[in-house]
Design a protein around this motif. Structure first.
Motif, short mmCIF file in Angstrom:
data_model
loop_
_atom_site.label_atom_id
_atom_site.label_comp_id
_atom_site.label_asym_id
_atom_site.label_seq_id
_atom_site.Cartn_x
_atom_site.Cartn_y
_atom_site.Cartn_z
N VAL A 127 12.48 14.80 55.08
CA VAL A 127 11.31 13.58 54.49
C VAL A 127 10.42 14.12 54.10
CG1 VAL A 127 10.08 11.46 55.62
CG2 VAL A 127 12.78 11.94 56.15
N ALA A 128 9.75 14.43 54.92
CA ALA A 128 8.65 15.10 53.85
C ALA A 128 8.81 16.36 52.64
CB ALA A 128 7.97 16.34 55.24
N SER A 129 9.72 17.04 52.03
CA SER A 129 9.46 17.01 51.34
C SER A 129 10.05 16.26 50.04
CB SER A 129 11.15 17.70 51.43
OG SER A 129 10.87 18.98 52.14
N ARG A 130 10.33 15.12 50.09
CA ARG A 130 10.71 14.15 49.07
C ARG A 130 10.01 14.02 49.10
NH1 ARG A 130 15.19 9.54 50.73
NH2 ARG A 130 13.72 8.23 49.95
N VAL A 131 8.69 13.63 49.87
CA VAL A 131 6.93 13.06 49.12
C VAL A 131 6.25 14.32 48.88
CG1 VAL A 131 4.70 11.97 49.86
CG2 VAL A 131 7.45 11.41 51.12
N LEU A 132 6.34 15.20 49.56
CA LEU A 132 5.53 16.45 48.54
C LEU A 132 5.65 17.85 48.27
CD1 LEU A 132 3.57 17.06 52.44
CD2 LEU A 132 2.93 15.67 50.62
N ALA A 133 6.91 17.69 48.39
CA ALA A 133 7.83 18.92 47.06
C ALA A 133 8.23 18.39 45.55
CB ALA A 133 9.47 19.66 47.80
N ASP A 134 7.91 19.69 44.84
CA ASP A 134 8.27 19.39 43.22
C ASP A 134 9.95 18.60 43.19
OD1 ASP A 134 8.74 19.53 40.59
OD2 ASP A 134 7.82 21.59 40.57
N PRO A 135 9.70 17.54 42.58
CA PRO A 135 11.44 16.56 43.14
C PRO A 135 12.32 17.45 41.67
CG PRO A 135 9.71 15.38 42.11
CD PRO A 135 9.31 16.18 42.59
N ASP A 136 11.86 18.25 41.14
CA ASP A 136 12.74 19.37 40.99
C ASP A 136 12.91 20.94 41.28
OD1 ASP A 136 12.60 17.61 38.21
OD2 ASP A 136 10.94 18.68 37.71
N SER A 137 12.60 21.00 42.58
CA SER A 137 12.47 22.54 43.35
C SER A 137 14.08 22.19 43.53
CB SER A 137 12.48 21.70 44.39
OG SER A 137 11.04 21.92 44.51
N GLN A 287 1.83 6.08 52.41
CA GLN A 287 1.37 6.25 50.93
C GLN A 287 2.10 7.01 50.18
OE1 GLN A 287 -2.86 5.75 51.47
NE2 GLN A 287 -1.73 6.19 54.23
N ALA A 288 3.40 7.40 49.99
CA ALA A 288 3.82 7.80 49.71
C ALA A 288 3.62 8.02 47.93
CB ALA A 288 5.35 7.84 49.80
N ALA A 289 3.56 6.84 47.33
CA ALA A 289 2.48 7.03 45.99
C ALA A 289 1.68 8.08 46.18
CB ALA A 289 2.93 5.71 45.56
N ARG A 290 0.48 7.65 47.20
CA ARG A 290 -0.55 8.42 47.11
C ARG A 290 -0.68 10.09 47.03
NH1 ARG A 290 -4.63 7.53 51.60
NH2 ARG A 290 -5.83 9.78 51.47
N PHE A 291 0.35 10.15 48.22
CA PHE A 291 0.69 11.81 48.79
C PHE A 291 1.47 12.38 47.45
CE2 PHE A 291 -0.79 10.54 52.33
CZ PHE A 291 -2.04 10.76 52.49
N GLU A 292 1.65 11.67 46.58
CA GLU A 292 2.83 12.84 45.64
C GLU A 292 2.08 13.09 44.87
OE1 GLU A 292 5.81 9.63 43.74
OE2 GLU A 292 6.14 9.18 46.10
N THR A 299 2.23 22.45 49.54
CA THR A 299 2.60 21.73 50.78
C THR A 299 3.26 22.70 51.53
OG1 THR A 299 4.41 20.83 49.87
CG2 THR A 299 2.04 19.61 49.35
N VAL A 300 2.39 22.04 53.00
CA VAL A 300 3.33 22.33 54.87
C VAL A 300 3.38 21.26 55.51
CG1 VAL A 300 3.15 23.83 56.55
CG2 VAL A 300 2.19 24.92 53.84
N PHE A 301 4.51 21.24 55.13
CA PHE A 301 4.88 19.96 56.87
C PHE A 301 5.14 21.02 58.11
CE2 PHE A 301 8.79 18.17 58.69
CZ PHE A 301 7.81 16.98 59.67
N ASP A 302 4.64 20.85 58.86
CA ASP A 302 4.38 21.49 60.40
C ASP A 302 5.48 21.04 61.04
OD1 ASP A 302 3.79 22.87 62.67
OD2 ASP A 302 1.69 22.54 62.56
N SER A 303 6.50 20.82 61.46
CA SER A 303 7.21 20.13 62.24
C SER A 303 7.34 20.27 64.08
CB SER A 303 8.41 20.38 61.72
OG SER A 303 9.80 19.75 62.12
N THR A 304 6.79 20.44 64.42
CA THR A 304 7.03 20.29 66.17
C THR A 304 8.00 19.32 66.79
OG1 THR A 304 5.54 18.65 66.56
CG2 THR A 304 5.16 21.30 66.29
N GLY A 305 8.52 18.47 66.50
CA GLY A 305 9.53 17.38 66.78
C GLY A 305 8.77 16.11 67.31
N TRP A 306 9.70 15.14 66.98
CA TRP A 306 8.83 13.88 67.65
C TRP A 306 9.96 13.03 67.71
CZ3 TRP A 306 6.32 9.78 64.18
CH2 TRP A 306 5.56 9.10 65.07
N ALA A 307 9.84 12.41 68.80
CA ALA A 307 10.76 10.90 69.76
C ALA A 307 10.97 10.67 68.67
CB ALA A 307 10.26 10.84 70.63
#
Lengths: 365, 365
Positions: A127-137, A287-292, A299-307
């Protein structure tokens, strides 16, 4: 008064019949939707708490409760024991998920959380990568080739058109067995290459870091030469003092935490001040459109785990189980017909089994 | 990787075969011993936390974890929904108890906590009363004739030579059905008398208060004329704003809380300042000889419920179950043979049932 219980065999049947790819796709999409809809006024997620200890082994047992008001309480209990694979041939993470009805307190359902934690952790990175990573990765680098690396790659492989997977682990055996461990989803044509750490870091479009590095022993790679639009899923840091990603890379990146306070306490964000954490995951998804626009930045997604991730995973499995008629109704709570007589159930005795409805369950959860 | 699961029928069998009196006697003695041995350096009991809500009904779901270092984690999840008896014919309390191995995080056992909460709450009052009440107490007064009153009377009847039980409830039906609900343990010769509130309070040697009075609507009786050595077990107050015992009586009594901080937040001790709470239950039991001098004074035990009590109750049932070979091994956690392969268990599929060892379980817990 019954509880829908799922054995490991029940989950196995669900996965076999639905397919692991379909489940991962559903999980990624539902998590995306749940994050987009997340309202802290409706869904309360208290801070994760738990017992941390050094004897008999280093480990922790934590509880991660969630209330979706008027609908359900989900409680995950999760153990993390990093020595388990080496000493006991057990996963570092063992977990279960239970669900309660907030109108009565009834235990509605119980299932494994071990497999689902691995799945949802992969899904969160996707999910994080879909918004923040280059889609051509197309090149994924995996630092740490343990259980989490499997689902990281699985989830990302469903969202990106990969043509190269670079892997690194301090344990050669983990690298050597990796291809075998991704057989459930990876096409044989996908090249998996063991790579030096520096070259892996330099060549990756998306980097997933999930190691068992010790407290205070991070980071696990150097920030020297990386791609200008590198996206990192930082998965392994989930304990005070444990970090994997170099601070210099964090400072040079747009940093998104799954949940800000927890990441500041346990994740990579321990290395940052609050104002250096740019956003949290619900914000980024809403606000995916804004953060794209950060797709062209580091970019870094810091994943600690969430309920919330666990709730989405459990609800998906409950829905699939309902569709397939999988699950077993068990009577756990000792409930008397007269609610004021705690001893009445003793006389209500019968020869009925604990398990009276195997594989005949639908809905109601 | 299996979990020992107990159905309501399993607990019923244990109670039928061992006997409810023997179980209560064991529980009281073991709780006494556990309190006498309690060492907060060995057994960590965090503050109870939970979700409190007013919709769809007024209620709460709480979690009560306990770590006995190197030995076990016990987690009780408990719902309290005061309208349940009236609207749903369900008990106010529904609960389960789970036990974990702190060396792996494995879910070791799962059983009902509804019946056991009622039992252990009675046992806790018996322990406090054994130290603080006049040993010659023979008249018990019960204010509130719900589920808790049953186990209060049961536990006290095992420790005191009762010759009179006075009961009062705002609900006439609860009073009328009380004799029927204590048939499992009370001799027919024990006189149970419905009494006016004032006369009940005046005539009791030991008073147990366990009502569903609303928040801010207490106390439930007046402090006018009571016996000079009255002992009160104040059971019902377990929520901010809910109190049952008149402040004037508390101020005139030696007050012992099960656990001080929680009682100050949720129990009768909300009405007191910290220095007005004389002791907590472990202290009173550890130094029983010292505290027995208060038997000739007015004393109050403020019982809000404590995870140590639940651990003792669960361990007792596990031991009895082991002796009797009762319980079912179930496989809940999805564990792969290769701990680094979260998907391997999917292929390990077999036709084995979720339940493979019904009634063949001994030890190991």
């Amino acid at each position: 008064m019954s509880t829908l219980m799922f054995s490991d065999d029940d989950l196995r049947q669900i996965v076999q019949r639905v397919g692991i790819d379909v489940i991962m796709d559903e999980l990624v999409q539902r998590l995306f939707d749940a994050l987009a809809a997340f309202d802290p006024q409706v869904t309360e997620i208290p801070t994760r708490a738990g017992f941390h200890y050094d004897t008999p082994v280093t480990g922790l047992i934590e509880w991660m409760p969630l209330l979706e008001k008027q609908r359900s309480v989900v409680m995950k209990v999760v153990g993390y024991h990093p020595d388990s694979p080496e000493t006991l041939q057990l996963p570092t993470i063992l977990s279960n998920l239970s669900k309660y009805d907030p109108s009565t307190g009834r235990l509605v359902a119980l299932m494994d959380g071990t497999f689902l934690t691995a799945m949802r952790t992969g899904a969160a990175s996707a999910v994080a990568s879909r918004v923040l990573a280059d889609p051509d990765s197309s090149t994924i680098g995996l630092i740490g080739c343990g259980a989490q690396a499997v689902t990281q790659l699985h989830a990302l492989s469903r969202c990106f058109d990969l043509n190269s997977v670079l892997i690194y682990d301090v344990d050669q055996r983990a690298m050597d067995s990796f291809t075998q461990r991704i057989r459930a989803f990876a096409p044989r044509s996908l090249p998996i290459r063991q790579e030096s750490l520096a070259e892996l870091v330099a060549a990756s479009d998306i980097l997933c870091v999930a190691t068992s590095v010790g407290i205070g022993e991070g980071p696990v790679f150097d920030f020297t030469d990386v791609r200008p639009a590198l996206h990192v899923n930082a998965v392994g840091s989930d304990f005070p003092g444990k970090t994997e990603v170099p601070k210099a890379l964090l400072l040079d990146s747009f940093v998104c935490a799954d949940t800000r306070d927890q990441a500041m306490r346990e994740g990579e964000c321990q290395q940052l001040s609050a104002d250096q954490v740019a956003a949290d995951l619900p914000e980024v998804v809403k606000q995916a459109a804004r953060f794209e626009r950060f797709r062209s930045h580091k970019t870094v997604f810091d994943s600690t785990g969430w309920a919330l991730e666990d709730q989405v995973a459990m609800d998906l499995m409950l829905e699939l189980a309902g569709d397939l008629g999988i699950g077993t109704e068990v009577h756990i709570e000792c409930v008397s017909e007269d609610p004021r007589d705690p001893y009445e159930f003793i006389d209500a005795g019968s020869e009925q089994s604990a398990v009276d409805d195997k594989a005949s369950v639908t809905g109601g959860v």
